[in-house]
Structure formats: C-alpha cells, structure tokens
Write a protein that holds these residues in place. Structure first.
Motif, PDB file in Angstrom:
ATOM      1  N   ASN A 118       0.837  -1.193   0.000  1.00  0.00           N
ATOM      2  CA  ASN A 118       0.000   0.000   0.000  1.00  0.00           C
ATOM      3  C   ASN A 118       0.880   1.253   0.000  1.00  0.00           C
ATOM      4  O   ASN A 118       1.903   1.305   0.680  1.00  0.00           O
ATOM      5  CB  ASN A 118      -0.910  -0.046   1.245  1.00  0.00           C
ATOM      6  CG  ASN A 118      -1.884   1.095   1.298  1.00  0.00           C
ATOM      7  OD1 ASN A 118      -1.493   2.248   1.418  1.00  0.00           O
ATOM      8  ND2 ASN A 118      -3.162   0.776   1.239  1.00  0.00           N
ATOM      9  N   ALA A 119       0.467   2.279  -0.727  1.00  0.00           N
ATOM     10  CA  ALA A 119       1.255   3.517  -0.800  1.00  0.00           C
ATOM     11  C   ALA A 119       1.402   4.165   0.568  1.00  0.00           C
ATOM     12  O   ALA A 119       2.463   4.701   0.907  1.00  0.00           O
ATOM     13  CB  ALA A 119       0.605   4.489  -1.777  1.00  0.00           C
ATOM     14  N   CYS A 123       4.851   5.057   2.600  1.00  0.00           N
ATOM     15  CA  CYS A 123       5.095   6.441   3.009  1.00  0.00           C
ATOM     16  C   CYS A 123       5.368   6.528   4.508  1.00  0.00           C
ATOM     17  O   CYS A 123       6.258   7.273   4.948  1.00  0.00           O
ATOM     18  CB  CYS A 123       3.888   7.297   2.626  1.00  0.00           C
ATOM     19  SG  CYS A 123       4.247   9.057   2.538  1.00  0.00           S
ATOM     20  N   ALA A 145       5.939   4.277  -3.077  1.00  0.00           N
ATOM     21  CA  ALA A 145       4.584   4.786  -2.845  1.00  0.00           C
ATOM     22  C   ALA A 145       4.047   5.486  -4.091  1.00  0.00           C
ATOM     23  O   ALA A 145       2.882   5.334  -4.455  1.00  0.00           O
ATOM     24  CB  ALA A 145       4.581   5.741  -1.651  1.00  0.00           C
ATOM     25  N   LEU A 146       4.917   6.244  -4.773  1.00  0.00           N
ATOM     26  CA  LEU A 146       4.488   6.976  -5.962  1.00  0.00           C
ATOM     27  C   LEU A 146       4.254   6.055  -7.149  1.00  0.00           C
ATOM     28  O   LEU A 146       3.464   6.382  -8.038  1.00  0.00           O
ATOM     29  CB  LEU A 146       5.528   8.048  -6.315  1.00  0.00           C
ATOM     30  CG  LEU A 146       5.586   9.224  -5.342  1.00  0.00           C
ATOM     31  CD1 LEU A 146       6.814  10.071  -5.578  1.00  0.00           C
ATOM     32  CD2 LEU A 146       4.319  10.068  -5.460  1.00  0.00           C
ATOM     33  N   ARG A 147       4.933   4.909  -7.189  1.00  0.00           N
ATOM     34  CA  ARG A 147       4.651   3.945  -8.247  1.00  0.00           C
ATOM     35  C   ARG A 147       3.244   3.362  -8.092  1.00  0.00           C
ATOM     36  O   ARG A 147       2.596   2.992  -9.069  1.00  0.00           O
ATOM     37  CB  ARG A 147       5.697   2.826  -8.247  1.00  0.00           C
ATOM     38  CG  ARG A 147       6.998   3.198  -8.959  1.00  0.00           C
ATOM     39  CD  ARG A 147       7.859   1.996  -9.213  1.00  0.00           C
ATOM     40  NE  ARG A 147       8.424   1.469  -7.987  1.00  0.00           N
ATOM     41  CZ  ARG A 147       9.597   1.846  -7.475  1.00  0.00           C
ATOM     42  NH1 ARG A 147      10.313   2.768  -8.095  1.00  0.00           N
ATOM     43  NH2 ARG A 147      10.069   1.310  -6.374  1.00  0.00           N
ATOM     44  N   ILE A 148       2.783   3.292  -6.855  1.00  0.00           N
ATOM     45  CA  ILE A 148       1.434   2.798  -6.588  1.00  0.00           C
ATOM     46  C   ILE A 148       0.408   3.906  -6.773  1.00  0.00           C
ATOM     47  O   ILE A 148      -0.666   3.693  -7.344  1.00  0.00           O
ATOM     48  CB  ILE A 148       1.355   2.225  -5.160  1.00  0.00           C
ATOM     49  CG1 ILE A 148       2.303   1.022  -5.022  1.00  0.00           C
ATOM     50  CG2 ILE A 148      -0.081   1.802  -4.825  1.00  0.00           C
ATOM     51  CD1 ILE A 148       2.453   0.526  -3.600  1.00  0.00           C
ATOM     52  N   ASP A 149       0.728   5.087  -6.290  1.00  0.00           N
ATOM     53  CA  ASP A 149      -0.175   6.241  -6.393  1.00  0.00           C
ATOM     54  C   ASP A 149       0.642   7.461  -6.799  1.00  0.00           C
ATOM     55  O   ASP A 149       1.287   8.108  -5.964  1.00  0.00           O
ATOM     56  CB  ASP A 149      -0.881   6.482  -5.056  1.00  0.00           C
ATOM     57  CG  ASP A 149      -1.882   7.626  -5.113  1.00  0.00           C
ATOM     58  OD1 ASP A 149      -2.001   8.260  -6.176  1.00  0.00           O
ATOM     59  OD2 ASP A 149      -2.557   7.884  -4.100  1.00  0.00           O
ATOM     60  N   ALA A 150       0.617   7.762  -8.093  1.00  0.00           N
ATOM     61  CA  ALA A 150       1.441   8.857  -8.627  1.00  0.00           C
ATOM     62  C   ALA A 150       0.982  10.224  -8.154  1.00  0.00           C
ATOM     63  O   ALA A 150       1.710  11.212  -8.319  1.00  0.00           O
ATOM     64  CB  ALA A 150       1.431   8.814 -10.157  1.00  0.00           C
ATOM     65  N   ASN A 151      -0.208  10.314  -7.560  1.00  0.00           N
ATOM     66  CA  ASN A 151      -0.738  11.605  -7.107  1.00  0.00           C
ATOM     67  C   ASN A 151      -0.712  11.734  -5.586  1.00  0.00           C
ATOM     68  O   ASN A 151      -1.465  12.529  -5.017  1.00  0.00           O
ATOM     69  CB  ASN A 151      -2.174  11.776  -7.610  1.00  0.00           C
ATOM     70  CG  ASN A 151      -2.246  11.881  -9.116  1.00  0.00           C
ATOM     71  OD1 ASN A 151      -1.416  12.533  -9.740  1.00  0.00           O
ATOM     72  ND2 ASN A 151      -3.221  11.221  -9.710  1.00  0.00           N
ATOM     73  N   TYR A 152       0.160  10.978  -4.939  1.00  0.00           N
ATOM     74  CA  TYR A 152       0.234  10.976  -3.480  1.00  0.00           C
ATOM     75  C   TYR A 152       1.192  12.083  -3.043  1.00  0.00           C
ATOM     76  O   TYR A 152       2.406  11.919  -3.040  1.00  0.00           O
ATOM     77  CB  TYR A 152       0.716   9.614  -3.000  1.00  0.00           C
ATOM     78  CG  TYR A 152       0.556   9.344  -1.521  1.00  0.00           C
ATOM     79  CD1 TYR A 152      -0.238  10.146  -0.713  1.00  0.00           C
ATOM     80  CD2 TYR A 152       1.203   8.275  -0.913  1.00  0.00           C
ATOM     81  CE1 TYR A 152      -0.395   9.897   0.631  1.00  0.00           C
ATOM     82  CE2 TYR A 152       1.054   8.004   0.434  1.00  0.00           C
ATOM     83  CZ  TYR A 152       0.265   8.812   1.201  1.00  0.00           C
ATOM     84  OH  TYR A 152       0.119   8.569   2.533  1.00  0.00           O
TER      85      TYR A 152
END
Length: 341
Positions: A118-119, A123, A145-152
């Motif tokens: 999980n992102a 993180c 984390a950014l590979r999972i959620d690029a808008n985090y």
C-alpha cells in the motif's frame, strides 16, 4: 541462442498473435491491423503456423502466455481479512512512532507491506527511516509509494524531507514542488519549499557556527560553555539555518504575539539574567559568567505550558521544521531524543 531455439520462439510469437486475433480479444480495425502484422512477421521470421511440418517441429508444450504466466504469476487478489490485518499492523507502527520506537515501527510497516503493498504503508515507513537517519531508504520507499499512487502528495513531501537531510537541495526542491502541485493549499509544503529555495540561494557558503566565530566576534557568550545537564550544547548550532527558515520565523512571530508566550519568555529572561546567567549581572551569592546559576529552574522552563503548546503547534502545522530544529540541538551522530516520560 541457437537457430532452432530462435525459430521456436518466433513460431510461438506468431502463434500467440494469431490466437489473440481469433479469440475476439481484439476487434474492428485493430484486429485487421493485427492480422496484417501476423502475415508480415511470418514472412520476416520465415515461420508458418499453418504449416503442418513446421508446427510438428517448432511447437512447444506450453503457449507463450503460459510461459509468461509461469515466470510472472498474476498478483493474487487481496482478501478483506488480509486488508484488515495489514491495516492493524500499520496502526501498530503508528503507535510505535509516537513512542519514538522507530526500528519497531519499521518492522510493523514492513509486515503490512508484505501483505498489502500500500502507498500509505510505504510512506509511513519512509518517515520512520528518516527518523533514524536512513534517508536513502526513505527516498526508495517514497518512490515505491508513488509507483502505486502517482498523485500521493505526502510521498513527495517525504522524499523532499529525505533529500533535504542529505543536502540534495535540487532534488528536495523538485520533490516539494510536486507536493505543492498536488496539494496547493498545504501550507507546510509551501513553507518547506521556501526553506529549500533559501538553501539553494544561500549557496555553499554560510555564516560560521557559534562555536567558531572569527576573531573580534567574541565566540560563544559567557556562561554558554557550562550548560547544565539536560540542556543542549549550542556550540555547534547553525543559527543561520534556523533564522533563515521562513516557516520557523513566521511561526515564531505568530507565537510571540500571544500574551501567554510573552509572559513566559519574560519570566525566563528575568530569572535567568537576574540570577547572573548568560550576559547577566551576577547577584550576591550567584556565580559569575563561568556557568549557569543554580537558581535557574530549567525543568520548570521546559514544562512551561506556553512553551509546550508552541512545540505542539509547530509539530502539527509543520513537522519538518520541528524535526530540523531537533537535529540542530542534537549532537552529530546522535539518535532521536528519548521519549518523554
């Protein structure tokens, strides 16, 4: 690769594309284009999946899709129970972070990641890594984390904080700019970006630390060398870094406008200087400039509610600034401060 193996692979590729076309997975103009591509590949690679002799000589036991699935198994769907278990481990890690048990928190976050990549878990582990000075690992986790959620946005903020601690100011600026782009109303991100830009604009040359002032500047103020146990050694502090931080100075101005804060600092100054402390005039029976007078109750100062409220507010509004101040008061190579009893 031998010629026979190359022919087998070429045959498998054309066969896979033919099956993809016939399965109906691709339709319309895309199916027509794929059919033309199969013909071109057959001619270029000199393989014919309709030729009985070639099929007998080159066909393998497993299809290309089966070979791929065997080498790279599809991800198993996460069950609800696994999500609950991973979330519980994350919560345990968060509690350990509050207790300054960073190594133990990392173990909990790692266990959660093993169950659900999980992102948020990456993180959080990045924050724990930064707490123990493993900033390279913090950057790696932020990137995961950014590979999972690029808008985090928080992942970019964690990355910026880690780069800042490694004195990689250009990378830190880029990370904080992305954090601000994704969360433009976050004041903490903006303040940290401003602080990084100040670092970049200041260049590599700064003012000397208090312990190494040039001749004529007087060095450390009298009495600072004899700080009592529990008080920080200020001889190596970079006051220029603290005072040039716009986020810190902005908050300091806000807090000093509070009447409670003014009263607290006034009481501290009266007690400290009146007793003959740093720069003060010694009273009868008090030591001179060679040390801090015993009348000064540092424990009472540190327990002052106004001061504690100030620290709590800084931690809530801008934890990166507070962590920067903690590093300044921490001797080089020393770990994070012990948890409060």
């Amino acid at each position: 690769m031998g010629q026979e193996q190359q022919d087998r692979l070429s045959f498998a590729i054309v066969q896979h594309l033919r099956e993809l076309t016939n399965s109906g997975a691709v339709t319309g103009e895309a199916a027509e284009s794929l059919g033309v591509a199969c013909q071109c590949l057959s001619e270029a690679l000199k393989v014919d999946v309709d030729n009985v002799d070639q099929t007998a000589a080159l066909k393998v036991d497993k299809s290309l899709q089966e070979v791929f699935d065997s080498a790279y198994p599809p991800k198993k769907a996460v069950t609800k129970d696994e999500e609950i278990q991973a979330s519980g481990l994350k919560d345990q890690g968060n509690e350990l972070m509050k207790q300054n048990q960073y190594e133990e928190a990392i173990e909990k976050y790692t266990a959660a990641i093993d169950i659900v990549p999980n992102a948020i878990y990456y993180c959080n582990r990045a924050a724990a890594y930064s707490k123990i000075g493993r900033h390279n690992d913090a950057v790696k986790d932020a990137k995961s984390a950014l590979r999972i959620d690029a808008n985090y946005s928080k992942a970019y903020a964690r990355m910026g904080f880690a780069y800042l601690n490694m004195n990689k100011y250009t990378e830190a600026e880029d990370a904080y700019m992305n954090a601000c782009r994704l969360d433009p109303n976050n004041k903490g991100y903006k303040d940290n970006l401003d602080a990084v830009k100040e670092k970049i604009n200041a260049g590599p040359v700064g003012v000397p630390a208090m312990g190494a002032m040039p001749p004529g500047m007087g060095g450390m103020p009298p009495g600072m060398a004899g700080m009592p146990p529990g008080m920080p050694d200020m001889s190596g502090m970079d006051f220029n870094q603290i005072l040039s931080n716009p986020a810190f100075m902005n908050m300091a101005q806000q807090f000093m406008q509070d009447p409670n804060m003014q009263a607290a600092f006034s009481q501290m100054a009266t007690q400290f200087l009146g007793a003959g402390g740093v720069g003060g005039v010694p009273q009868e029976g008090a030591p001179g400039a060679g040390g801090v007078p015993p009348e000064v109750d540092f424990q009472a100062m540190m327990n002052n509610p106004a001061l504690r409220d100030m620290v709590n507010n800084i931690e809530q509004q801008n934890p990166e600034v507070l962590e920067s101040l903690r590093r300044q008061f921490r001797p080089p190579g020393d770990g994070p401060p012990p948890p409060e009893q």
